[in-house]
Design an enzyme around this catalytic site. Structure first.
Site, short mmCIF file in Angstrom:
data_model
loop_
_atom_site.label_atom_id
_atom_site.label_comp_id
_atom_site.label_asym_id
_atom_site.label_seq_id
_atom_site.Cartn_x
_atom_site.Cartn_y
_atom_site.Cartn_z
N VAL A 159 0.84 -1.20 0.00
CA VAL A 159 0.00 0.00 0.00
C VAL A 159 0.88 1.25 0.00
O VAL A 159 0.55 2.27 -0.61
CB VAL A 159 -1.01 -0.02 1.18
CG1 VAL A 159 -0.31 0.11 2.54
CG2 VAL A 159 -2.04 1.08 1.02
N GLY A 160 2.04 1.16 0.66
CA GLY A 160 2.97 2.29 0.67
C GLY A 160 3.78 2.28 -0.61
O GLY A 160 4.11 1.21 -1.14
N GLY A 164 -6.11 7.26 8.30
CA GLY A 164 -6.64 6.60 7.09
C GLY A 164 -7.30 5.29 7.50
O GLY A 164 -7.69 5.12 8.65
N ARG A 165 -7.39 4.38 6.54
CA ARG A 165 -8.07 3.10 6.81
C ARG A 165 -7.44 2.37 7.99
O ARG A 165 -8.13 1.82 8.85
CB ARG A 165 -7.95 2.17 5.60
CG ARG A 165 -8.67 2.63 4.37
CD ARG A 165 -8.49 1.56 3.30
NE ARG A 165 -8.88 2.03 2.00
CZ ARG A 165 -8.07 2.68 1.18
NH1 ARG A 165 -6.84 2.93 1.51
NH2 ARG A 165 -8.50 3.09 0.00
N SER A 217 1.32 7.97 5.98
CA SER A 217 2.22 7.69 4.87
C SER A 217 3.52 8.46 5.03
O SER A 217 3.52 9.59 5.54
CB SER A 217 1.61 8.13 3.55
OG SER A 217 0.33 7.62 3.43
N ILE A 245 3.72 1.68 13.03
CA ILE A 245 3.33 0.63 12.07
C ILE A 245 3.41 1.17 10.64
O ILE A 245 2.90 0.55 9.71
CB ILE A 245 1.88 0.14 12.35
CG1 ILE A 245 0.92 1.33 12.47
CG2 ILE A 245 1.83 -0.76 13.56
CD1 ILE A 245 -0.52 0.97 12.35
N ARG A 291 6.26 3.61 8.55
CA ARG A 291 7.58 3.45 7.94
C ARG A 291 8.62 3.88 8.97
O ARG A 291 8.41 4.86 9.69
CB ARG A 291 7.73 4.32 6.69
CG ARG A 291 6.98 3.81 5.47
CD ARG A 291 7.60 2.54 4.89
NE ARG A 291 6.93 2.08 3.69
CZ ARG A 291 5.96 1.16 3.66
NH1 ARG A 291 5.55 0.60 4.79
NH2 ARG A 291 5.42 0.78 2.53
N ASP A 349 7.16 -1.90 14.32
CA ASP A 349 7.11 -2.92 13.25
C ASP A 349 8.06 -2.54 12.13
O ASP A 349 8.35 -3.36 11.26
CB ASP A 349 5.68 -3.03 12.72
CG ASP A 349 5.55 -4.15 11.68
OD1 ASP A 349 6.20 -5.20 11.86
OD2 ASP A 349 4.82 -3.97 10.69
N HIS A 383 8.85 -5.91 10.37
CA HIS A 383 7.91 -5.43 9.34
C HIS A 383 6.91 -6.54 8.97
O HIS A 383 6.87 -7.00 7.82
CB HIS A 383 8.67 -4.93 8.10
CG HIS A 383 7.88 -3.93 7.30
ND1 HIS A 383 8.43 -2.87 6.64
CD2 HIS A 383 6.54 -3.84 7.04
CE1 HIS A 383 7.50 -2.18 6.02
NE2 HIS A 383 6.33 -2.76 6.25
C1 DGY Z 1 2.85 -1.88 2.74
O1 DGY Z 1 2.10 -2.53 1.99
O2 DGY Z 1 3.20 -0.74 2.48
C2 DGY Z 1 3.31 -2.54 3.98
O3 DGY Z 1 4.24 -1.81 4.66
C3 DGY Z 1 3.84 -3.94 3.68
O4 DGY Z 1 3.66 -4.66 4.83
#
Ligand code: DGY
Length: 329
Positions: free
Chosen positions: A82-83, A161-162, A217, A243, A245, A269, A293
């Site tokens: 997702v990131g 966010g979500r 983000s 959780i 980055r 994480d 992670h």
């Molecule tokens: C992401 O999808 O960005 C997460 O950090 C992967 O676990």
């Protein structure tokens, strides 16, 4: 008879089994598959030349050089995450190459893990496990390894966010009737009403929260935003969980703050770098818990992420709008 040239795809890691079988089953693409851990930079630059699509991971730095080296035929970059701070959106935007990502499907897994980290930090799980393993568990005692509980506490979530919302929903029942949830972010979120969460200024959040969860983000604006000045303003008992980055936190500043006993407990994480050396100073503090992670690391979630990444890739190869396409600013 004309020979049909198949689009070439570079896949930089092995996907969860079902998704890997799926991508290998397509006979209309030529798959170049890097199987052995993180693809070295030189191999990435070598293998990316001439591909039509790139299916990459958060461990790959997809910058201007990689995009340029790939060549003009490159039609799509699809990251199984997702990131997408590891991808140069500027390089893609300037060439009108779409970027696919995997929002939504990892919300539950990451929010579950956020709760795990909050509770692990609050209840001194690392110290408890170490005591059992090291033979330091002598007897039950009224005063041994006392943690704190979440009842009546204030949870502060940075980035609503979500995943932030999912985390808030899960934590709310722990708070009792006098606990509260606040969040900081760019906009007021209507869905915050579902958990009765109030938007506050970042400065207010870090002063008032008993638990601070970093869930936003990574951007040039947010990089390093948790620095010594911020740690100094937090409660000395604060539980800090990341959780998002690793680079959201200025890690030398975190070590500095921990060495002055400025923080109650920290659970991460994500770190800088990843992997973190087992000799890293951060790990010397017994109130710091680090895991590698694992936010999205469930079979269900990783399979769903991989399938979305494949769908994005296939759509891009065909020149169609990606099912989950990053909107470039
Ligand atoms: C992401 O999808 O960005 C997460 O950090 C992967 O676990």
């Amino acid at each position: 008879m004309s020979v049909q040239i198949k689009p070439r795809i570079l896949l930089t890691k092995t996907l969860p089994l079902a998704a890997q079988k799926r991508i290998e089953s397509f006979d209309k693409i030529e798959l170049i598959h890097w199987k052995d851990g993180v693809i070295p930079r030189g191999e990435l630059l070598n293998l990316v030349k001439g591909v039509d699509g790139l299916l990459c991971m958060i461990t790959d730095e997809i910058d201007e050089e990689v995009i340029e080296t790939a060549g003009n035929q490159l039609k799509v970059v699809s990251t199984m995450s997702v990131g997408y701070d590891h991808v140069s959106t500027a390089a893609l935007k300037s060439r009108s190459i779409p970027l696919g990502y995997t929002p939504g499907v990892l919300t539950d897994a990451v929010a579950d893990l956020a709760v795990l980290l909050v509770l692990a930090a609050a209840r001194r799980l690392r110290e408890g496990i170490s005591a059992v393993l090291n033979g330091d568990w002598i007897t039950w005692s009224p005063t041994w390894l006392l943690g704190s509980q979440l009842t009546d506490k204030t949870i502060g979530i940075v980035g609503f966010g979500r995943i932030g919302l999912g985390t808030a929903k899960r934590l709310k029942p722990f708070l009792g009737s006098n606990g509260k949830i606040v969040y900081a972010g760019r906009t007021v979120k209507k869905e915050a009403e579902e958990v009765d969460a109030k938007k506050v200024e970042f400065d207010v959040l870090i002063k008032e929260a008993d638990v601070v969860i970093i869930s936003c983000s990574l951007t040039e604006e947010t990089r390093g935003m948790f620095n010594y000045e911020v740690f100094k303003k937090m409660k000395r008992s604060v539980i800090l969980v990341n959780i998002a980055r690793g680079s959201m936190i200025n890690q030398p500043d975190l070590v500095h703050a921990l060495s002055e006993n400025r923080l109650g407990a920290v659970a991460l994480d994500v770190t800088t770098p990843e992997p973190l050396s087992p000799n890293d100073e951060l790990l010397k503090f017994k109130n710091v818990t680090v895991i590698p992670h694992l936010g999205s690391a469930t079979l269900e979630t990783r399979t769903a992420m991989a399938n979305i990444a494949i769908d994005n890739l296939l759509a891009g190869i065909k020149g169609e709008k990606l099912p989950y396409q990053v909107e470039f600013n």
